[in-house]
Design an enzyme around this catalytic site. Structure first.
Site, PDB file in Angstrom:
ATOM      1  N   GLY A 223     -54.250 -16.893 -68.829  1.00 23.86           N
ATOM      2  CA  GLY A 223     -55.214 -17.207 -67.773  1.00 23.86           C
ATOM      3  C   GLY A 223     -55.664 -16.025 -66.930  1.00 23.86           C
ATOM      4  O   GLY A 223     -56.843 -15.897 -66.610  1.00 23.86           O
ATOM      5  N   HIS A 250     -56.436 -10.998 -51.759  1.00 19.34           N
ATOM      6  CA  HIS A 250     -55.451 -11.709 -52.588  1.00 19.34           C
ATOM      7  C   HIS A 250     -54.563 -12.511 -51.625  1.00 19.34           C
ATOM      8  O   HIS A 250     -53.423 -12.154 -51.378  1.00 19.34           O
ATOM      9  CB  HIS A 250     -54.635 -10.665 -53.359  1.00 19.34           C
ATOM     10  CG  HIS A 250     -53.831 -11.224 -54.489  1.00 19.34           C
ATOM     11  ND1 HIS A 250     -52.773 -10.540 -55.051  1.00 19.34           N
ATOM     12  CD2 HIS A 250     -53.920 -12.392 -55.187  1.00 19.34           C
ATOM     13  CE1 HIS A 250     -52.254 -11.256 -56.035  1.00 19.34           C
ATOM     14  NE2 HIS A 250     -52.916 -12.384 -56.133  1.00 19.34           N
ATOM     15  N   CYS A 274     -44.183 -13.348 -55.416  1.00 16.19           N
ATOM     16  CA  CYS A 274     -43.394 -13.058 -54.224  1.00 16.19           C
ATOM     17  C   CYS A 274     -43.473 -14.206 -53.219  1.00 16.19           C
ATOM     18  O   CYS A 274     -43.293 -14.019 -52.017  1.00 16.19           O
ATOM     19  CB  CYS A 274     -43.865 -11.772 -53.557  1.00 16.19           C
ATOM     20  SG  CYS A 274     -43.470 -10.307 -54.506  1.00 16.19           S
ATOM     21  N   GLY A 275     -43.772 -15.398 -53.693  1.00 12.48           N
ATOM     22  CA  GLY A 275     -43.712 -16.558 -52.797  1.00 12.48           C
ATOM     23  C   GLY A 275     -45.027 -16.902 -52.111  1.00 12.48           C
ATOM     24  O   GLY A 275     -45.029 -17.581 -51.089  1.00 12.48           O
ATOM     25  N   SER A 278     -45.521 -20.720 -52.534  1.00 10.07           N
ATOM     26  CA  SER A 278     -44.571 -21.542 -51.769  1.00 10.07           C
ATOM     27  C   SER A 278     -44.764 -21.377 -50.262  1.00 10.07           C
ATOM     28  O   SER A 278     -44.476 -22.285 -49.497  1.00 10.07           O
ATOM     29  CB  SER A 278     -43.125 -21.290 -52.216  1.00 10.07           C
ATOM     30  OG  SER A 278     -42.772 -19.971 -51.961  1.00 10.07           O
ATOM     31  N   ASP A 291     -54.209 -18.327 -53.457  1.00  8.71           N
ATOM     32  CA  ASP A 291     -54.330 -17.076 -54.220  1.00  8.71           C
ATOM     33  C   ASP A 291     -55.453 -16.142 -53.779  1.00  8.71           C
ATOM     34  O   ASP A 291     -55.226 -14.962 -53.634  1.00  8.71           O
ATOM     35  CB  ASP A 291     -54.485 -17.405 -55.715  1.00  8.71           C
ATOM     36  CG  ASP A 291     -54.191 -16.218 -56.616  1.00  8.71           C
ATOM     37  OD1 ASP A 291     -53.362 -15.376 -56.242  1.00  8.71           O
ATOM     38  OD2 ASP A 291     -54.791 -16.138 -57.704  1.00  8.71           O
TER      39      ASP A 291
HETATM   40  C1  SPV Z   1     -51.303 -13.334 -60.065  1.00  4.50           C
HETATM   41  O1  SPV Z   1     -50.637 -12.797 -60.971  1.00  4.50           O
HETATM   42  O2  SPV Z   1     -51.519 -12.782 -58.977  1.00  4.50           O
HETATM   43  C2  SPV Z   1     -51.843 -14.685 -60.272  1.00  4.50           C
HETATM   44  C3  SPV Z   1     -51.914 -15.189 -61.619  1.00  4.50           C
HETATM   45  O3  SPV Z   1     -52.269 -15.297 -59.350  1.00  4.50           O
HETATM   46  S1  SPV Z   1     -53.102 -14.338 -62.532  1.00  4.50           S
HETATM   47  O4  SPV Z   1     -54.148 -15.284 -62.848  1.00  4.50           O
HETATM   48  O5  SPV Z   1     -52.433 -13.885 -63.745  1.00  4.50           O
HETATM   49  O6  SPV Z   1     -53.604 -13.246 -61.759  1.00  4.50           O
HETATM   50 MN    MN Z   2     -52.611 -13.935 -57.644  1.00  9.00          MN
END
Ligand code: SPV
Ligand code: MN
Length: 613
Positions: A223, A250, A274-275, A278, A291
Site C-alpha cells: 500500500g 505526517h 511509533c504510536g 494509537s 496519518d
Molecule cells: C507509514 O509508514 O507512515 C504509513 C504506512 O502510514 S505507508 O502507507 O506505508 O506509508
Molecule cells: Mn504514515
C-alpha cells in the site's frame, strides 16, 4: 478534427465507461487517461463514479479476481503482498528531475527523461489481459479550501478498493472543477504476477514527477508504494503546499476532552510505527485522522483537515487491552481489508502481538502456505504474520470518529505534538518555550529508532524532522522555514509539545505503560487553557508532579509515585547535549539551506543545558 486522445478513449473504452469519463469535461484528464490506456494496454477499462454501484463493483472485482480473499466475518477480506514487498521502498522512490533543477542531495532523484523511459517501459503492455480501474477522489474534505482532486489508474482491484475505504469520493469534484490541470495523477501497475503477487521486485519503482503532479508506481503491491493518494500524493502535496503557503504534515488529528466537555484539537507527528494511530485512538477522545493532515491559516487561525477518511494501520500489537476500539472494530462484520496477516484454515486472521494464547500452527501468510517453524531461503524463521501487516478500515466505522471529520473548514489546532522512539533522552511530555523553539527543537530535531515500516535494519537512531523526512519533496531548509513562517502568520500559534512513549530504564524495560499517553494528552489539554503550572527545564516546560499524579488517578485510576515521576522526568543532560550535537551535525552537513535561526535556537539550548550541568 477529433482529438487523438478522444480517438483512443473511444476505441478502448466501452460506451458506458466512455460516457462516464466524457461527463468530466477536462481535456488534461482525458489526455492523461488516453496516454496510459494506450501504453498499459488493458483488456478493459472501468471508469468509477461516486455511485454505490460503482464502488460495490470494485469491491466485488477485488475478490472475484483473487486480489482479496473473503474471511469468515462478513465484509472482511485479506490481501497478500509478496514476501519481499512488505514496506515502502525508499531506495527506489525517486523524483524525476528535469536538467538544471536541484532538489538537494538528500532527495533521491533520476534524470527525468531517463526515469520516464524506464518506468514507461515497465508500464508498456503491463495490463494486457487485465482490467484498468480509473478512479476519482478528493484529498481533504469536499468543497473546501483543503480539497485537492486526484485520479488513480491501477490494474490492482485491491488498490482501487483500498482507495474507496481511505479517501473521499471525487468523481463529482472533478465534474465541478471542469477543465483544470490542477489535480494529482497516479498510475500504478502490479507488473507481472505469480500466485497473485508482484514478482519483479528488483524492478519496483515509485517515480515522482513534481511538475506534472504525477506519480508512477510499478512492480509492487504494498500500500505505501501503490495507494496513490497516501504517501505518493503526500510528496506532491508538500511541494504544492510550499508554493501556496500552507503545510502538508505526517500528522494525526485528535480531539481531546477537557473539563466541562470542551474539545481541544491537537495534531501529532510520529515516525511510522511509533504510536501515531494509537495516540489518535486514545480511549475517551475522538479521532479526526491518524496519518496525514493539511494545515492552513484560515482567518488568522491554524486549521487542520484529515486528507483521508480511513486508516491503513499497523495491526501488530493491536490487542483488546492496548487498542480496545480497533480490536472491536476488527472483530465486527463490515468492510475491513487485512493485509499480510496469517489466515487460518477457518478463514480467521491472526497477527503478532494480538494477545491470543493459542495461534494456529499453519495457514496462509505473506510467504504462501505457512506452518510454525517455516524458514525462508536464508534460513530465517518466518513469523506467523509480517511485522508491518496492516488493516484498512473507514473512520466512520469507529465509535470514536470525530463529528467534524468532514468539516470543510477543518478543525482548529490548539497544540502540535512531536514524538519519536527514544529510549534514553527525552521526557514523556514537555512543552516548548514558544512556536519557533518548538518547531526547531521538537519538530526539526525529531529522531527515532527505526522500525519495520520501511525496508532496512531496525533499531537505528535516525534524524526524522517532523517525522516527514521520507516525504519532504522540497529542500529541507525551506520546509523548516515554511513551518516557522506558518506560526508567524497566526494570531495565536498552537502550543508545541514533545512526547516520548519509549523511555527505558537501564535494564531495557519501558518506563511507561502504553496507556500513559492518555495522561500526557490531558495535561497538554490543560496547558492549552492555562490551567496547570509548569516546571522550567533547559529543554522546555514539564508538568509538576502533583498535576500528573491527579491526572493518573482521575483517568487511569493509577497511583503515580514521586519515584516514577523522578525517573521519567529526569533531566538527562548529557544525553540531551549529545542529541543537540547530532542535530547540529545533521543540519550543518546535510541541510545546506537550514535557516540561521535553527542554529541560534540550538546554541541557546546548549548554553542552558551547560549551565544546568
Ligand atoms: C507509514 O509508514 O507512515 C504509513 C504506512 O502510514 S505507508 O502507507 O506505508 O506509508
Ligand atoms: Mn504514515
Amino acid at each position: 478534427m477529433e482529438d487523438p486522445a478522444e480517438r483512443v478513449l473511444r476505441r478502448k473504452l466501452d460506451a458506458i465507461n466512455y460516457r462516464k469519463l466524457a461527463a468530466i469535461e477536462n481535456v488534461a484528464l482525458h489526455r492523461f487517461v488516453a496516454d496510459y490506456v494506450q501504453l498499459c494496454n488493458p483488456d478493459s477499462v472501468f471508469v468509477g463514479t461516486d455511485s454505490p454501484q460503482d464502488i460495490a463493483y470494485v469491491r466485488r472485482r477485488a475478490w472475484e479476481s483473487g486480489a482479496e480473499k473473503k474471511l469468515a466475518t462478513e465484509g472482511h477480506t485479506v490481501h497478500f503482498d509478496g514476501y519481499h514487498d512488505q514496506a515502502r521502498d525508499r531506495a527506489n522512490t525517486k523524483y524525476l528531475l528535469p536538467p538544471g533543477t536541484e532538489l538537494g542531495e538528500r532527495l533521491n532523484s533520476v534524470e527525468k527523461q531517463k526515469g520516464l523511459k524506464e518506468v514507461r517501459s515497465y508500464l508498456r503492455d503491463s495490463m494486457r489481459g487485465r482490467e484498468l480501474f480509473v478512479r476519482f477522489f478528493c484529498l481533504g474534505p469536499q468543497d473546501s479550501p483543503f480539497s485537492i482532486p486526484a485520479t488513480q489508474l491501477t490494474d490492482s482491484p485491491y488498490v482501487a478498493h483500498s482507495n474507496d475505504i481511505l479517501y473521499r469520493k471525487g468523481y463529482e469534484t472533478f465534474r465541478k472543477v471542469g477543465d483544470s490541470n490542477d489535480f494529482f495523477r497516479f498510475v500504478h501497475t502490479q507488473g507481472e504476477l505469480k500466485d497473485g503477487v508482484s514478482v519483479n521486485v528488483e524492478k519496483r519503482r515509485v517515480y515522482i514527477d513534481l511538475d506534472e503532479r504525477t506519480v508512477y508506481s510499478a512492480n509492487t503491491q504494498y500500500g505505501g508504494n501503490t495507494i496513490g493518494l497516501k504517501k505518493l500524493a503526500m510528496r506532491l502535496a508538500i511541494n504544492k503546499a510550499s508554493a501556496e503557503g500552507w503545510l502538508t504534515e505526517h500528522m494525526l488529528i485528535v480531539g481531546v476532552r477537557g473539563p466541562g466537555d470542551r474539545v481541544t484539537y491537537f495534531t501529532g507527528a510520529f515516525p511510522s510505527a511509533c504510536g501515531k494511530t494509537s495516540t489518535a485512538m486514545v480511549p475517551g477522545e475522538s479521532i479526526v485522522g491518524d496519518d496525514i493532515a493539511y494545515l492552513r491559516v484560515i482567518d488568522g487561525e491554524a486549521r487542520a483537515a484529515n486528507v483521508e477518511c480511513g486508516i491503513f494501520g499497523i495491526i501488530r500489537d493491536v490487542n483488546p487491552r492496548d487498542d480496545p476500539i480497533i480490536w472491536e472494530a476488527l472483530h465486527r462484520p463490515g468492510e475491513v481489508i487485512f493485509s499480510n496477516v496469517l489466515v487460518s484454515d477457518e478463514a480467521v486472521p491472526y497477527w503478532l502481538g494480538m494477545g491470543e494464547e493459542r495461534t494456529p500452527e499453519k495457514g496462509r501468510n505473506y510467504s504462501g502456505e505457512w506452518w510454525a517453524g517455516k524458514t525462508d531461503g536464508a534460513g530465517k524463521q518466518i513469523p506467523l504474520a509480517h511485522r508491518n501487516a496492516r488493516y484498512t478500515i473507514g473512520l466512520e466505522r469507529l465509535p470514536n470518529c470525530d463529528p467534524h471529520l468532514h468539516d470543510p473548514g477543518g478543525v482548529p489546532v490548539s497544540g502540535i505534538i512531536y514524538g519519536g522512539r527514544d529510549s534514553d533522552t527525552s521526557v514523556p511530555v514537555e512543552q516548548a518555550f514558544d512556536w519557533t523553539h518548538g518547531i526547531v527543537t521538537k519538530g526539526a530535531c525529531l529522531e527515532s529508532e527505526t522500525t519495520a515500516a520501511t525496508l532496512g535494519k531496525e533499531g537505528v537512531r535516525v534524524a526524522n524532522p517532523m517525522s516527514n523526512l521520507d516525504f519532504v519533496s522540497i529542500p529541507l531548509g525551506r520546509y523548516i522555514q515554511d513551518n516557522i513562517a506558518f506560526g508567524e502568520r497566526l494570531d495565536s500559534a498552537p502550543l508545541i509539545f514533545g512526547v516520548n512513549n519509549f523511555l527505558k530504564d537501564h535494564q531495557g524495560q519501558y518506563l511507561n505503560a502504553m496507556e500513559d499517553k492518555r495522561v500526557w494528552l490531558k495535561w497538554m489539554e490543560l496547558r492549552v487553557h492555562g490551567e496547570v503550572e509548569v516546571v522550567e527545564r533547559p529543554t522546555g516546560l514539564i508538568p509538576r508532579y502533583e498535576d500528573v499524579r491527579r491526572l493518573f488517578r482521575e483517568h487511569l485510576g493509577k497511583d503515580y509515585s514521586r519515584r516514577e515521576y523522578e525517573q521519567q522526568f529526569a533531566p538527562r543532560i548529557p544525553e540531551n547535549l549529545q542529541k543537540l550535537q547530532r542535530a547540529e551535525e545533521f543540519f550543518r552537513s546535510g541541510v545546506p539551506d537550514a535557516p540561521e535561526v535553527v542554529f541560534e535556537i540550538l546554541g541557546a539550548q546548549r548554553e542552558r543545558l551547560q549551565a544546568a550541568q
